[in-house]
Design a protein around this motif. Structure first.
Motif, PDB file in Angstrom:
ATOM      1  N   HIS A  66       0.862  -1.199   0.000  1.00 34.24           N
ATOM      2  CA  HIS A  66       0.000   0.000   0.000  1.00 34.24           C
ATOM      3  C   HIS A  66       0.891   1.239   0.000  1.00 34.24           C
ATOM      4  N   LYS A 155     -10.024  -6.863  -3.818  1.00 41.81           N
ATOM      5  CA  LYS A 155     -10.034  -7.067  -2.369  1.00 41.81           C
ATOM      6  C   LYS A 155     -11.332  -6.527  -1.767  1.00 41.81           C
ATOM      7  N   HIS A 188     -10.150  -9.519   3.293  1.00 38.91           N
ATOM      8  CA  HIS A 188      -9.717  -9.126   4.630  1.00 38.91           C
ATOM      9  C   HIS A 188     -10.755  -9.715   5.575  1.00 38.91           C
ATOM     10  N   CYS A 292      -1.456  -3.218  13.348  1.00 36.21           N
ATOM     11  CA  CYS A 292      -1.891  -3.526  11.995  1.00 36.21           C
ATOM     12  C   CYS A 292      -3.083  -4.467  12.125  1.00 36.21           C
ATOM     13  N   SER A 293      -3.798  -4.649  11.015  1.00 37.13           N
ATOM     14  CA  SER A 293      -4.959  -5.542  11.049  1.00 37.13           C
ATOM     15  C   SER A 293      -4.925  -6.460   9.831  1.00 37.13           C
ATOM     16  N   ASP A 320       2.128  -6.764   3.095  1.00 36.89           N
ATOM     17  CA  ASP A 320       1.111  -5.802   3.518  1.00 36.89           C
ATOM     18  C   ASP A 320       1.799  -4.495   3.944  1.00 36.89           C
ATOM     19  N   ASN A 342      -3.468   1.902  10.924  1.00 35.39           N
ATOM     20  CA  ASN A 342      -3.148   0.461  10.853  1.00 35.39           C
ATOM     21  C   ASN A 342      -2.140   0.186   9.742  1.00 35.39           C
TER      22      ASN A 342
HETATM   23  O1  URP Z   1      -3.109  -2.888   8.950  1.00 36.20           O
HETATM   24  C1  URP Z   1      -3.164  -3.042   7.741  1.00 36.20           C
HETATM   25  N1  URP Z   1      -3.164  -4.263   7.265  1.00 36.20           N
HETATM   26  N2  URP Z   1      -3.210  -1.973   6.931  1.00 36.20           N
HETATM   27  C2  URP Z   1      -3.375  -1.989   5.530  1.00 36.20           C
HETATM   28  C3  URP Z   1      -4.795  -2.193   5.092  1.00 36.20           C
HETATM   29  C4  URP Z   1      -5.174  -3.638   5.057  1.00 36.20           C
HETATM   30  O2  URP Z   1      -6.158  -4.019   5.679  1.00 36.20           O
HETATM   31  O3  URP Z   1      -4.507  -4.421   4.380  1.00 36.20           O
END
Ligand code: URP
Ligand code: ZN
Ligand code: ZN
Length: 465
Positions: A66, A155, A188, A292-293, A320, A342
């Motif tokens: 990202h 996604k 996700h 993070c998630s 990620d 996150n």
């Molecule tokens: O915490 C995360 N993973 N941030 C990026 C967005 C996602 O859900 O992949």
């Protein structure tokens, strides 16, 4: 066309290991021949790279990044320029980033915006997935057009209500469309509606520290969402790729589905293999660096993830990569963990962390290349152009020193972020020379590439089915 020969290395692909010289003409690998053979010795070249004592591996394919993602009231701190340069230093030569459709907008507008961010600045090749942020009649139709132009994966989020969240009906419709047009649904998988209740209750009870991020995003809510996504995909008759799997019970859901013969795939990330809730609980506000998630889990989960990678219940390790600086970004959530943006940085570290896993006995060398290069390329329609070393493939190659010792640090990394999630960790193995389509872009500590060398890659549909 300029000719380059890489001589004397151990070529490692997902399928085999061989002492071979590699001949490159222009942007492509044109031949491999046993080192010392008459054929290899007969090759003349403009440039010879000595790989004696080194590995020659395909450039890494990071299928989950990202760059400059607007998220959590701020924006991921790596641009396509800085993030792809850092990726190159770490031996990754292709990224697949996520273009975003926002609510009320079209896929076209989102994709065009991401093309505009990346065009002319990337150090390495890049492609896009599309985040479906607003599933409706018109965005479902647009999915077909995107598949036609090489954006072949989508996604969906069962988390983040009010932001990216889709309900089960929207998910089912998108899966049905994917089953029809060949688009791969990436999920996700966390029950965001339930998580938001727990967030509200935690904050009301004065539980505001980063560690509560891990507590409210309960393992059961990842397992439940993973199970539900699998069942919805089964109803739709579509394959499913679950992103950033962190919980042992979610791996078990994937394994069960795969045992039933369902086309269900899973990705994990280095942070779940190496970090844990212990990091989230670091004193002061340090834990924010690890928010993070899906969240980091107690370290007991790591064994299930490594096992899943060995048994092929998990097929891919991506990063990620979604970096936010500790100062000025992560600290938006001081006093309220739910406001911490996150995401973790890692695009530069993935190949080395996974090589360390080879040394630690978690993976074989070929499995390292499979989960980091070949399978992500096949999963997302880039193979064999990317992800392997074979005549006709792009000369995205890494001369990898398996004995170089490095200490990971924000002081020396190339990502545009003010901390490292792996600060002080000693790793053995490091990319020495990195080629992107036949051009040396990194040589030792020197960056020899240029912004704009990286090209957009149209992808075919999933080749892993
Ligand atoms: O915490 C995360 N993973 N941030 C990026 C967005 C996602 O859900 O992949
Ligand atoms: Zn996600
Ligand atoms: Zn992500």
């Amino acid at each position: 066309m300029p000719r380059t020969v890489i001589r004397g290395g151990l070529v490692i692909t997902a399928a085999e290991e061989m002492h071979a010289d590699v001949l490159i003409e222009g942007e492509q690998v044109v031949a491999l021949a046993a080192t010392g053979s008459d054929v290899a010795d007969g090759w003349t070249a403009d440039r010879v790279i000595d790989a004696t004592g080194q590995y020659v591996i395909p450039g890494g394919v990071d299928a989950h990044t990202h760059m400059q993602l607007p998220f959590g009231g701020t924006e991921a701190s790596d641009t396509f320029e800085t993030g792809t340069r850092a990726a190159a230093f770490g031996g990754t030569t292709t990224i697949v980033d996520f273009a975003v459709q926002s609510v009320g907008s079209s896929l076209r507008a989102g994709l065009d915006a991401w093309h505009a961010k990346a065009a002319g600045v990337c150090a390495i090749d890049y492609a896009f997935h599309m985040i479906l942020g607003d599933v409706n009649e018109s965005s479902l139709k647009e999915m077909d057009l995107l598949v036609g132009e090489g954006v072949t994966s989508f996604k969906l989020f069962m988390a983040y209500p009010g932001v990216f969240y889709s309900d089960d009906g929207q998910i089912l419709r998108a899966m049905q469309r994917g089953a029809d047009n060949g688009g791969l649904i990436m999920m996700h998988a966390e029950n965001g509606i339930a998580i938001d209740v727990l967030v509200e209750q935690a904050l009301a009870a004065g539980k505001t520290d980063p560690r509560y991020h891990g507590e409210v995003r309960r393992e059961l809510l990842e397992a439940e969402a993973t199970h539900r996504a699998i069942k919805l995909a089964q109803v739709a008759g579509s394959p499913l790729y679950v992103v950033h799997v962190s919980a042992a019970s979610a791996v078990a859901e994937l394994a069960r589905a795969r045992d039933e013969g369902l086309p269900v795939f899973g990705e994990t990330c280095p942070q779940y293999l190496y970090l844990s809730t212990d990091n989230l609980a670091e004193p002061g506000f340090e834990g924010a660096k690890y928010v993070c998630s899906t969240p980091l889990r107690p370290r007991e989960h790591q064994a299930a993830l490594w096992r899943g990678l060995r048994t092929n219940d998990l097929q891919v390790v991506s990063t990620d990569h979604c970096p936010f600086c500790f100062t000025g970004q992560k600290d938006l959530g001081r006093g309220d963990f739910s406001k911490i943006p996150n995401g973790l940085p890692g695009v530069e570290n993935r190949m080395d962390l996974l090589h360390q896993a080879v040394l630690d006995g978690h993976l074989t060398r070929r499995r390292w290349i499979e989960i980091a290069c070949a399978t992500p390329a096949r999963m997302f329609g880039l193979y064999p152009r990317k992800g392997t070393v074979t005549p006709g493939a792009d000369a995205d190659l890494v001369v990898y020193d398996p004995t170089a010792v490095q200490t990971v640090s924000a002081a020396t990394h190339h990502m545009n972020v003010d901390y490292s999630a792996y600060e002080g960790r000693q790793l053995t193995g490091r990319a020495r020379t990195v080629l992107s389509r036949g051009t040396v872009v990194v040589d030792g500590d020197a960056y020899l590439g240029r912004a704009g060398h990286g090209r957009y890659q149209q992808r075919s549909t999933c080749q892993y089915l």
